[in-house]
Scaffold this active site. Structure first.
Site: not given
Ligand code: ATP
Ligand code: MG
Length: 719
Positions: A33-34, A215-216, A246, A596
């Protein structure tokens, strides 16, 4: 740019490319997402030629905002300091700095922090002749802060608090305004006021922020939601990402319902489903799912990962808390030998003061670490105060400690007196304690008596050192020095008192270790140890283990995660266990912690631990029992306790069948009313001052004072 999109999966790409209109990506942890949000900013700038000044990105913590800026900078090369990527609060501060004059404030307004707010409330209470022992500034402050977002809540406050708060609130607001000050709540509410009352300005920002990204989103509160709605222009280019599993800030007013509200307010929203998790092994994902599915009223999600099954989750149960801490430290060293670096590790805990135990052992084993969100235990004021007492008791000629102790708490001995005493001592080659005996040569009679009283008090403490156990010794000093009494008037008194009790635990532990030494020798060792520790600077660590609360870990990821103190009462917190709502929030926090993890997860607990100077035996956290056995590798002390349980109204039967929730069964129903007398197992006899919902305020005799407690807590019984 092509490269950037190449790194995304199809769904993520869709989320980036659908730049126009409302878009929502409510998806599980680690699904990118981020990452999508930051890529979208880069895409808007590069592919759509949008000026970066026309993009607004909001997140929750400064750390997250910095991280986001960093990622955008990496991909675009733009100097992100000029960009609108920030927390809600700093965004508002920026808007207000430009336009606050419309609201009658001056442009130079200052923002006051939480401590200042308490001070201000305290002085208003005092000036209005309200007893601050009854109307605790901290409590009045928290009510005032709630009212700032919704004044109607005043109706929920019971008398006599209600009338007092009404008056204090009014004076507080006047005071802020007259002094050109704004507090954190004002930042949000004044910005809303500005945008609502000034059509031209609202239009200006609507046109300016052509693209808004949040975000969040699950942790937005109603005021933040309103603010976002006011900023979104006619094009409705709003992109939100979040994960309702979350949501961990309900206690600060976050409202998961805002996701539903968003769907209603932007009915033509485009939904993007992100289902691939790129962070964790399947074992971690399965476990997190097994945990979170026990929460009622959630939309089930499917998350998968291509990172393989990975290692089992380890549950280590120590015989004592020391065992637990040792296990964590040794495991880190073992993994470092295998090629991990210190930055790969996080130790996550529920309560801030847990860091202390870990700090000590990490230092001992020379494992570098950094703590987020709180000052090192040994640098805290109260710990420094207390060690000064101990130092002075051992070394009567320690002038540095003398100066600290003689003014802590205040004893009517002022700076002028002390100056005279110091000069006299220097002229006659005496130490300060010796100079007190001859102080009548330079100081008046009444001040000499005060000085002598002080000296006798310290000598008395010294004489008790060999007689009393460390536990009793600390209590004796706290009582007879007036320190505890002074804490009653300190807005952080409760926390400080708890930290001193924690310090007592350290002393007691050492009493066991250095059994063969005299008390004085023991104390000398210990103080030396502490001063070495507190001199270590932890700020500039490049490679270090991260210590933080579960709350501050949101959005972050680590190769190896230790979730510690996994016991009933510690996590989930005892006070969460008689409300389904609070309990489910604890479970979401558990979910946040587990997710995490990239590779290895360790859940640790202890059979016996000392908390706040008392020994307690807690059962394993029910959250561990929610993970299927085949995902777990259980190590350490094996318990076989099987206690009868009674079904509670909010826990699913499944958990009750698998968990040993004896703590939960202790909750009773107390029919408390204002004026009732109660006994509390720790604080003794008390008088109920008010009852609001699940909580009550009870006055206990010295040294406990007024406490806000759960009405049905098992420690309370009605007389
Ligand atoms: P959270 O819910 O904990 O905030 P999130 O959904 O924001 O998580 P991110 O932090 O954006 O998730 O991504 C999680 C991990 O996955 C990061 O290390 C990011 O670099 C990696 N990632 C995201 N998309 C891809 C992709 N398409 N290919 C490889 N790695 C990815
Ligand atoms: Mg995130």
């Amino acid at each position: 740019m092509i490269n950037l999109l190449d790194n995304l999966n199809e769904r993520q790409r869709e989320a980036v490319l659908k730049t126009e209109g409302p878009v929502m990506a409510i998806a599980g942890a680690g699904s990118g997402k981020t990452s999508v949000l930051t890529t979208r900013i880069a895409y808007l700038i590069f592919e759509k030629n949008i000026n970066f000044q026309n993009i607004l990105a909001i997140t929750f913590t400064n750390k997250a905002a910095n991280e986001m800026k960093y990622r955008v900078h990496q991909t675009t090369g733009i100097n992100t300091s000029q960009m609108w990527i920030s927390t809600f609060h700093s965004m508002c501060a920026k808007i207000l700095r430009e336009h606050i004059e419309y609201l009658g404030y001056r442009k130079t307004f200052q923002i006051i922090d939480d401590d200042d707010v308490t001070q201000l409330i305290k002085s208003i209470l005092k000036k209005s002749n309200y007893d601050i022992k009854i109307y605790l500034p901290k409590i009045v402050k928290s009510i005032v802060q709630k009212l700032k977002f919704d004044y109607d809540l005043i109706e929920d406050v019971e008398e006599p608090f209600k009338s007092v708060v009404k008056i204090v609130f009014k004076k507080y607001q006047e005071n802020l305004f007259n002094n050109n000050l704004v507090d954190f709540e004002d930042l949000l509410t004044l910005t809303i006021k500005l945008l609502e009352s000034n059509d031209e300005l609202r239009k200006f920002y609507n046109e300016k922020f052509q693209y808004i990204l949040v975000d969040e989103f699950q942790d937005t509160n109603n005021v933040q939601y309103r603010l976002v709605s006011l900023l979104v222009g006619e094009n409705k280019n709003i992109f939100i990402v979040g994960d309702e599993d979350q949501s961990i800030y309900a206690f600060r007013g976050a409202n998961i319902e805002n996701i539903t509200k968003f769907k209603k307010d932007y009915p033509d929203f485009h939904l993007v489903l992100l289902e691939e998790n790129y962070r964790s092994t399947n074992t971690i994902l399965e476990a997190s799912n097994q945990i979170i599915k026990n929460n009622a009223n959630r939309i089930p999600k499917t998350l998968f990962s291509n990172l393989g099954k990975g290692e089992k989750i380890v549950h280590f149960k120590g015989v004592t808390a020391r065992d637990e801490v040792e296990f964590v430290a040794l495991k880190i060293l073992e993994l470092v030998r295998k090629g991990y670096v210190y930055n790969d590790f996080a130790i996550l805990y529920r309560a801030n003061n847990t860091s202390r135990m870990f700090e000590e052992v990490l230092m001992q084993k020379q494992i570098p670490y950094r703590i987020y969100g709180n000052t090192s235990f040994f640098k805290r004021r109260e710990i420094k105060d207390f060690t000064a007492y101990l130092r002075l008791i051992i070394n009567l000629d320690d002038a540095y400690s003398f100066m600290r102790v003689i003014t802590t708490p205040r004893r009517g001995i002022g700076a002028v007196t002390l100056d005279k005493l110091i000069n006299f001592a220097a002229a006659n080659n005496l130490d300060l304690m010796e100079a007190i005996d001859r102080a009548n040569e330079v100081l008046g009679k009444s001040i000499c008596t005060k000085l002598l009283d002080f000296k006798n008090m310290i000598l008395d403490f010294r004489s008790k050192l060999d007689i009393l156990s460390f536990n009793d010794f600390v209590d004796y000093i706290l009582q007879h020095s007036g320190y505890v009494k002074a804490l009653e008037n300190d807005e952080k008194g409760d926390v400080r008192y708890e930290n001193i009790l924690e310090f007592k635990t350290i002393l007691s532990e050492n009493e066991q270790i250095y059994k063969d030494l005299s008390k004085e020798e023991m104390l000398v060792y210990l103080l030396e140890d502490i001063s070495l520790k507190s001199e270590e600077s932890k700020e500039d660590i490049i490679d270090g283990v991260t210590l933080m609360t579960l709350h501050s870990a949101k959005g972050l990821e680590f190769r190896v995660v230790f979730m510690v103190t996994m016991e009933m009462g510690m996590f989930p917190l005892g006070r969460s266990m008689n409300s389904r709502k609070d309990f489910e929030e604890e479970r979401r926090l558990m979910y946040v912690g587990v997710t995490r993890t990239k590779e290895l997860l360790f859940l640790t607990s202890a059979n016996v631990r000392q908390t706040w100077g008392e020994t307690s035996q807690n059962t394993t956290s029910c959250f561990i029992n929610e993970i299927n056995d085949e995902l777990l590798d259980t190590k350490g002390y094996s318990e076989y306790v099987s206690k009868p349980y009674r079904e509670t109204n909010f826990l699913s039967k499944k958990i009750l069948n698998t968990a040993k929730l004896d703590n939960l069964n202790k909750y009773n129903k107390n029919d408390l009313n204002k004026g009732d007398k109660v006994t509390h197992s720790k604080f003794g006899l008390g008088l109920v001052i008010s009852v609001t919902g699940d909580n009550c305020i009870i006055a206990f005799p010295h040294p406990y004072g007024i406490k806000k407690l759960l009405k049905d807590h098992p420690a309370i019984s009605k007389k």
